[in-house]
Design an enzyme around this catalytic site. Sequence first.
Site, PDB file in Angstrom:
ATOM      1  N   LYS A 176       0.857  -1.191   0.000  1.00  0.00           N
ATOM      2  CA  LYS A 176       0.000   0.000   0.000  1.00  0.00           C
ATOM      3  C   LYS A 176       0.893   1.241   0.000  1.00  0.00           C
ATOM      4  O   LYS A 176       2.021   1.156   0.442  1.00  0.00           O
ATOM      5  CB  LYS A 176      -0.888   0.020   1.259  1.00  0.00           C
ATOM      6  CG  LYS A 176      -1.673  -1.253   1.527  1.00  0.00           C
ATOM      7  CD  LYS A 176      -2.900  -1.321   0.675  1.00  0.00           C
ATOM      8  CE  LYS A 176      -3.674  -2.619   0.929  1.00  0.00           C
ATOM      9  NZ  LYS A 176      -4.697  -2.874  -0.076  1.00  0.00           N
ATOM     10  N   HIS A 196      -6.674 -13.599  -7.355  1.00  0.00           N
ATOM     11  CA  HIS A 196      -7.473 -12.648  -6.581  1.00  0.00           C
ATOM     12  C   HIS A 196      -8.900 -12.669  -7.105  1.00  0.00           C
ATOM     13  O   HIS A 196      -9.119 -12.842  -8.291  1.00  0.00           O
ATOM     14  CB  HIS A 196      -6.881 -11.242  -6.697  1.00  0.00           C
ATOM     15  CG  HIS A 196      -7.513 -10.282  -5.734  1.00  0.00           C
ATOM     16  ND1 HIS A 196      -8.736  -9.704  -5.968  1.00  0.00           N
ATOM     17  CD2 HIS A 196      -7.112  -9.823  -4.525  1.00  0.00           C
ATOM     18  CE1 HIS A 196      -9.049  -8.923  -4.938  1.00  0.00           C
ATOM     19  NE2 HIS A 196      -8.089  -8.975  -4.052  1.00  0.00           N
TER      20      HIS A 196
END
Length: 444
Positions: free
Chosen positions: A166, A285
């Site tokens: 992130k 994912h």
Amino acid sequence: SVGFKAGVKDYRLTYYTPEYQTKDTDILAAFRVTPQPGVPPEEAGAAVAAESSTGTWTTVWTDGLTSLDRYKGRCYDIEPVPGEENQFIAYVAYPLDLFEEGSVTNLFTSIVGNVFGFKALRALRLEDLRIPPAYSKTFQGPPHGIQVERDKLNKYGRPLLGCTIKPKLGLSAKNYGRAVYECLRGGLDFTKDDENVNSQPFMRWRDRFLFCAEAIYKAQTETGEIKGHYLNATAGTCEEMMKRAVFARELGVPIVMHDYLTGGFTANTSLAHYCRDNGLLLHIHRAMHAVIDRQRNHGMHFRVLAKALRMSGGDHIHAGTVVGKLEGEREVTLGFVDLLRDDFIEKDRSRGIYFTQDWVSMPGVLPVASGDIHVWHMPALTEIFGDDSVLQFGGGTLGHPWGNAPGAVANRVALEACVQARNEGRDLAREGNEVIREASKWSP
């Protein structure tokens, strides 16, 4: 004179067959059906069977040119859902020959392609699919599977640790690689591209791949452990996706990643085949899954998407976290976690498993717990998921007040402490926080 009357006819005359004995080769589906007021449940169930197999709204003369008995889907059982008014579980059996071998795409086009917009139904949800070995054997399945992955990584007897880098959008490739290095150096096994990191103006994919590979090799040299970063190969075209996977292989990294729902099953299966042929692990994912599985009465349950992924191919897949959620949800999540990992899963309605599923020898998929978890969840996660899982802490690593590497250290120390405590027979549910507190005293 013609052999049949024109006009709209009831589906249940042909497609509702309560006396039918299901075959071992049939693909079985459990639908949660909410009929419109005034539509009898048998008609609704039969309509689902018809529209997702051989039926159309009227009799056509070309019906005489094929054998409906051989090819039609059959609604063979209907049961009311307890506690719900006017809602039923309709069980439908499809003959094996309705589906192309080795194509999840075709399986879904047939079973859920058309019928969900059907007027006689207020809502429709596919709860589970029984995939017979006769069909699952036409798929390659996961490129490597759990055991081979452990051997490739030389990591045994504990869950694996990951971390999503992130902020997910906006970093330059150089700074991104730096964050990857710090996390891996601190003690994580994997770091991860966020699902929306593909190849944007601020960071093109080739630059990212390069800097991440550098980070991996540096961390491997310094720690003596095998490291990986899920390089997201998802792209706008299949050709571009394969180009990225090939480049990853040329760099010699161990694992790539794909968004299997937005990328599509066709692309995913191609990538999975490439990964097995070239020794790459494949991390999956599930971006977009909630669009399909969030509603209780309409759509598809995630366990169906999970089974489909095991056939299409992937070595890891995101599977929710269970922590801090409701008890019932825990059982259901563990149900599809078992469907991903085990060879043989017994029917168990309390866990949402409508059919006994036999995968025979198809490799298993590691479930990934990710999203909103941090180091204090570690005891619960170790206990719930067991050793065969990947635990991913994004903000839970990078949010450490001292920085990324100490965040990674904290997670690794907590994990090792929890695994050791469990192996010594301590009760993690009760003493988990104490275990972590003790460990943190000795941690550098």
